[in-house]
Motif scaffolding. Structure first.
Motif, PDB file in Angstrom:
ATOM      1  N   GLU A   1      33.407  28.098  35.950  1.00 56.73           N
ATOM      2  CA  GLU A   1      34.505  28.848  35.335  1.00 56.73           C
ATOM      3  C   GLU A   1      34.935  30.029  36.211  1.00 56.73           C
ATOM      4  OE1 GLU A   1      35.293  31.558  31.319  1.00 56.73           O
ATOM      5  OE2 GLU A   1      33.574  30.198  31.433  1.00 56.73           O
ATOM      6  N   TRP A   2      33.976  30.649  36.910  1.00 60.63           N
ATOM      7  CA  TRP A   2      34.251  31.869  37.662  1.00 60.63           C
ATOM      8  C   TRP A   2      34.117  31.706  39.173  1.00 60.63           C
ATOM      9  CZ3 TRP A   2      36.331  36.303  35.983  1.00 60.63           C
ATOM     10  CH2 TRP A   2      36.402  36.514  34.600  1.00 60.63           C
ATOM     11  N   ARG A   3      34.007  30.494  39.667  1.00 62.33           N
ATOM     12  CA  ARG A   3      33.774  30.273  41.093  1.00 62.33           C
ATOM     13  C   ARG A   3      34.992  30.616  41.954  1.00 62.33           C
ATOM     14  NH1 ARG A   3      36.476  26.453  43.201  1.00 62.33           N
ATOM     15  NH2 ARG A   3      35.144  26.307  45.061  1.00 62.33           N
ATOM     16  N   SER A   4      36.164  30.625  41.364  1.00 63.44           N
ATOM     17  CA  SER A   4      37.384  30.791  42.152  1.00 63.44           C
ATOM     18  C   SER A   4      37.855  32.245  42.203  1.00 63.44           C
ATOM     19  CB  SER A   4      38.516  29.930  41.578  1.00 63.44           C
ATOM     20  OG  SER A   4      38.160  28.568  41.563  1.00 63.44           O
ATOM     21  N   PRO A   5      38.394  32.687  43.342  1.00 61.70           N
ATOM     22  CA  PRO A   5      39.058  33.998  43.387  1.00 61.70           C
ATOM     23  C   PRO A   5      40.277  33.973  42.469  1.00 61.70           C
ATOM     24  CG  PRO A   5      38.665  33.129  45.603  1.00 61.70           C
ATOM     25  CD  PRO A   5      38.414  32.003  44.648  1.00 61.70           C
ATOM     26  N   ARG A   6      40.706  35.147  42.050  1.00 60.03           N
ATOM     27  CA  ARG A   6      41.877  35.197  41.178  1.00 60.03           C
ATOM     28  C   ARG A   6      42.614  36.517  41.340  1.00 60.03           C
ATOM     29  NH1 ARG A   6      39.132  34.335  35.502  1.00 60.03           N
ATOM     30  NH2 ARG A   6      37.988  32.853  36.788  1.00 60.03           N
ATOM     31  N   PHE A   7      43.899  36.492  41.047  1.00 60.08           N
ATOM     32  CA  PHE A   7      44.702  37.709  41.032  1.00 60.08           C
ATOM     33  C   PHE A   7      44.651  38.320  39.637  1.00 60.08           C
ATOM     34  CE2 PHE A   7      46.882  35.197  44.390  1.00 60.08           C
ATOM     35  CZ  PHE A   7      46.661  36.068  45.444  1.00 60.08           C
ATOM     36  N   GLY A   8      44.949  39.599  39.535  1.00 58.51           N
ATOM     37  CA  GLY A   8      44.978  40.267  38.240  1.00 58.51           C
ATOM     38  C   GLY A   8      46.310  40.067  37.536  1.00 58.51           C
TER      39      GLY A   8
ATOM     40  N   VAL B   1      33.207  52.290  47.217  1.00 57.44           N
ATOM     41  CA  VAL B   1      34.385  51.480  46.921  1.00 57.44           C
ATOM     42  C   VAL B   1      34.600  50.472  48.041  1.00 57.44           C
ATOM     43  CG1 VAL B   1      36.866  51.505  46.470  1.00 57.44           C
ATOM     44  CG2 VAL B   1      35.434  53.388  45.648  1.00 57.44           C
ATOM     45  N   TYR B   2      34.592  49.190  47.675  1.00 59.51           N
ATOM     46  CA  TYR B   2      34.844  48.103  48.618  1.00 59.51           C
ATOM     47  C   TYR B   2      36.238  47.530  48.341  1.00 59.51           C
ATOM     48  CZ  TYR B   2      29.712  48.189  48.910  1.00 59.51           C
ATOM     49  OH  TYR B   2      28.393  48.558  49.051  1.00 59.51           O
TER      50      TYR B   2
ATOM     51  N   TYR C   1      41.074  38.522  50.216  1.00 60.11           N
ATOM     52  CA  TYR C   1      41.003  39.121  48.881  1.00 60.11           C
ATOM     53  C   TYR C   1      41.900  40.358  48.757  1.00 60.11           C
ATOM     54  CZ  TYR C   1      36.987  36.079  48.146  1.00 60.11           C
ATOM     55  OH  TYR C   1      36.176  34.973  48.007  1.00 60.11           O
ATOM     56  N   ASN C   2      42.296  40.648  47.532  1.00 58.51           N
ATOM     57  CA  ASN C   2      43.053  41.873  47.237  1.00 58.51           C
ATOM     58  C   ASN C   2      42.384  42.650  46.099  1.00 58.51           C
ATOM     59  OD1 ASN C   2      43.771  40.267  44.999  1.00 58.51           O
ATOM     60  ND2 ASN C   2      45.805  41.215  44.853  1.00 58.51           N
ATOM     61  N   ASP C   3      41.063  42.514  45.977  1.00 59.61           N
ATOM     62  CA  ASP C   3      40.351  43.165  44.887  1.00 59.61           C
ATOM     63  C   ASP C   3      39.723  44.485  45.325  1.00 59.61           C
ATOM     64  OD1 ASP C   3      38.287  42.278  46.496  1.00 59.61           O
ATOM     65  OD2 ASP C   3      37.535  40.790  45.090  1.00 59.61           O
ATOM     66  N   VAL C   4      39.250  45.237  44.348  1.00 59.01           N
ATOM     67  CA  VAL C   4      38.495  46.471  44.580  1.00 59.01           C
ATOM     68  C   VAL C   4      37.199  46.353  43.790  1.00 59.01           C
ATOM     69  CG1 VAL C   4      38.406  48.971  44.217  1.00 59.01           C
ATOM     70  CG2 VAL C   4      40.544  47.889  44.957  1.00 59.01           C
ATOM     71  N   ILE C   5      36.086  46.582  44.463  1.00 58.35           N
ATOM     72  CA  ILE C   5      34.772  46.499  43.818  1.00 58.35           C
ATOM     73  C   ILE C   5      34.099  47.853  43.954  1.00 58.35           C
ATOM     74  CG2 ILE C   5      32.518  45.347  43.826  1.00 58.35           C
ATOM     75  CD1 ILE C   5      33.946  42.910  45.050  1.00 58.35           C
ATOM     76  N   VAL C   6      33.629  48.394  42.851  1.00 56.51           N
ATOM     77  CA  VAL C   6      33.009  49.718  42.841  1.00 56.51           C
ATOM     78  C   VAL C   6      31.525  49.581  42.515  1.00 56.51           C
ATOM     79  CG1 VAL C   6      33.036  52.033  41.848  1.00 56.51           C
ATOM     80  CG2 VAL C   6      35.181  50.754  42.085  1.00 56.51           C
TER      81      VAL C   6
ATOM     82  N   PHE D   1      34.691  45.513  38.749  1.00 52.13           N
ATOM     83  CA  PHE D   1      35.573  44.628  39.499  1.00 52.13           C
ATOM     84  C   PHE D   1      37.015  44.845  39.032  1.00 52.13           C
ATOM     85  CE2 PHE D   1      31.434  42.648  39.279  1.00 52.13           C
ATOM     86  CZ  PHE D   1      31.204  42.222  40.582  1.00 52.13           C
ATOM     87  N   TYR D   2      37.915  45.100  39.983  1.00 52.86           N
ATOM     88  CA  TYR D   2      39.324  45.297  39.675  1.00 52.86           C
ATOM     89  C   TYR D   2      40.148  44.277  40.453  1.00 52.86           C
ATOM     90  CZ  TYR D   2      37.813  49.832  37.853  1.00 52.86           C
ATOM     91  OH  TYR D   2      37.177  50.832  37.152  1.00 52.86           O
ATOM     92  N   CYS D   3      41.000  43.561  39.734  1.00 57.58           N
ATOM     93  CA  CYS D   3      41.905  42.606  40.356  1.00 57.58           C
ATOM     94  C   CYS D   3      43.350  43.083  40.178  1.00 57.58           C
ATOM     95  CB  CYS D   3      41.733  41.214  39.747  1.00 57.58           C
ATOM     96  SG  CYS D   3      40.136  40.458  40.141  1.00 57.58           S
TER      97      CYS D   3
END
Length: 365
Positions: A19-26, A85-86, A102-107, A116-118
């Motif tokens: 269910e969560w294996r794929s990257p995704r946009f917000g 912050v990554y 990727y276009n995410d932000v991970i804190v 996790f922010y998308c």
């Protein structure tokens, strides 16, 4: 973070992984995501291939790239409060089925928790090899490599991440910018009013190799205005095979290295690949003497950090060689006589023609 972490510790089942294996946009800017799968992947540091194998997941050839925290070109910013912050980055290269930008932000919090922010692609495009400069409660993101079809040659990508709510906004700038730059350095001045950008590579067109940035640029962060600080008139050449095919300099050097360190099995494999690709047995003496010119110069130096960068000094002027897959870039960091420059060009072309038994051309810019 540890590599061997049991996914069951985070409640990750095979079904949840799928269910969560794929990257995704917000869907919003930002969209905060809670995913035990992503948290496990961050902590385990597993690449897409290994996590798929471990969880018996679907093939990326069928279902697309697998989400991974194992990335290149990702920025890491340490905040005064202990958070890290990554931002963005890419996994693997374009030929790999798990390749993704990727276009995410991970804190990462001091207590070991992760946020996790998308973001919608329209608000923050996939970004890699950018820089992240912390200024108060905001991070200025400069540059990106990105997907080829999304690069805008004449502009420099600029975004602002607000650490209060983690919203990302584009920055509209003016003035002469470096262009579509990545792998550069960004230094905040002591007054925190401007950022100086140096080094890196610039996209000049999809049909041309990336061009090294040799100038310095300043971004005024009070009015977001670019200023060109230098305009170095250094001789620069780009040497490519006339047939536009990938050259074999890197592969030859790898085979040479495996031979020098007595890795016999690796060397035999390297040689087999080379002979299959080139169609003949390579002469190592030719690559060893590639930058051994018949005019006076200091001995060749190999960069300790960049495996594909070499230089010599001629009359006190550094001449730098950057070996890329599709070209050899030469930068003469100063002034040399026309006779010396002509001799260097002619000898390089002759040596490359002989090394690969293929005709090379030179482009001066």
């Amino acid at each position: 973070m540890e590599e061997n972490i049991d996914p069951k510790e985070y409640g990750v089942t095979q079904q949840l992984f799928k269910e969560w294996r794929s990257p995704r946009f917000g869907n919003s800017n930002p969209q905060k995501i809670e995913s035990p799968v992503w948290e496990w992947l961050v902590r385990s540091k597993l690449c897409g291939y290994l996590s798929t194998q471990k969880m018996d997941g679907p093939s990326p050839f069928d279902e697309g790239p697998t989400w991974s925290f194992d990335r290149f070109g990702q920025t890491k910013t340490q905040l005064p409060d202990g958070r890290t912050v990554y931002i963005g980055g890419e996994h693997e290269d374009h030929y790999d089925p798990d390749f993704y930008i990727y276009n995410d932000v991970i804190v990462e919090h001091p207590n070991g928790e992760f946020d996790f922010y998308c973001y919608p692609k329209t608000d923050f495009p996939p970004s890699d090899f950018h820089t992240a400069t912390l200024i108060g409660s905001k991070i200025v993101l400069i540059g990106s490599l990105g997907y080829p079809q999304e690069r805008v040659e004449a502009s420099t990508q600029l975004y602002l991440l607000d650490l209060n709510d983690f919203k990302i906004s584009p920055i509209n700038s003016s003035g002469k910018s470096p262009g579509w730059i990545h792998r550069h350095e960004a230094i905040l001045d002591t007054s925190q009013t401007s950022i100086t950008v140096t080094k890196g590579f610039i996209e000049i067109g999809l049909d041309s190799p990336l061009r090294e940035n040799i100038d310095d640029w300043k971004l005024d962060i009070e009015n977001w205005t670019w200023q060109r600080l230098t305009e170095r008139k250094w001789p620069r050449w780009e040497l490519t095979r006339k047939d536009k095919a990938r050259n074999h300099i890197y592969d030859i050097r790898q085979a040479l290295w495996s031979n020098e360190v007595n890795w016999e099995e690796h060397h035999q494999q390297d040689m087999a690949r080379l002979e299959e690709s080139m169609g003949f047995s390579v002469d190592f003496n030719l690559v060893k003497a590639l930058y051994d010119f018949d005019f006076t110069h200091e001995s060749l130096v190999e960069d300790e950090e960049e495996h594909n960068v070499y230089w010599i000094y001629v009359d006190g002027v550094r001449v730098r060689f950057v070996e890329e897959r599709y070209c050899l870039n030469v930068t003469v960091e100063g002034s040399l006589g026309n006779q010396t420059l002509t001799s260097m060009r002619e000898q390089l072309i002759s040596s490359l023609n002989e090394l690969e038994i293929s005709e090379w051309t030179i482009n001066e810019y």
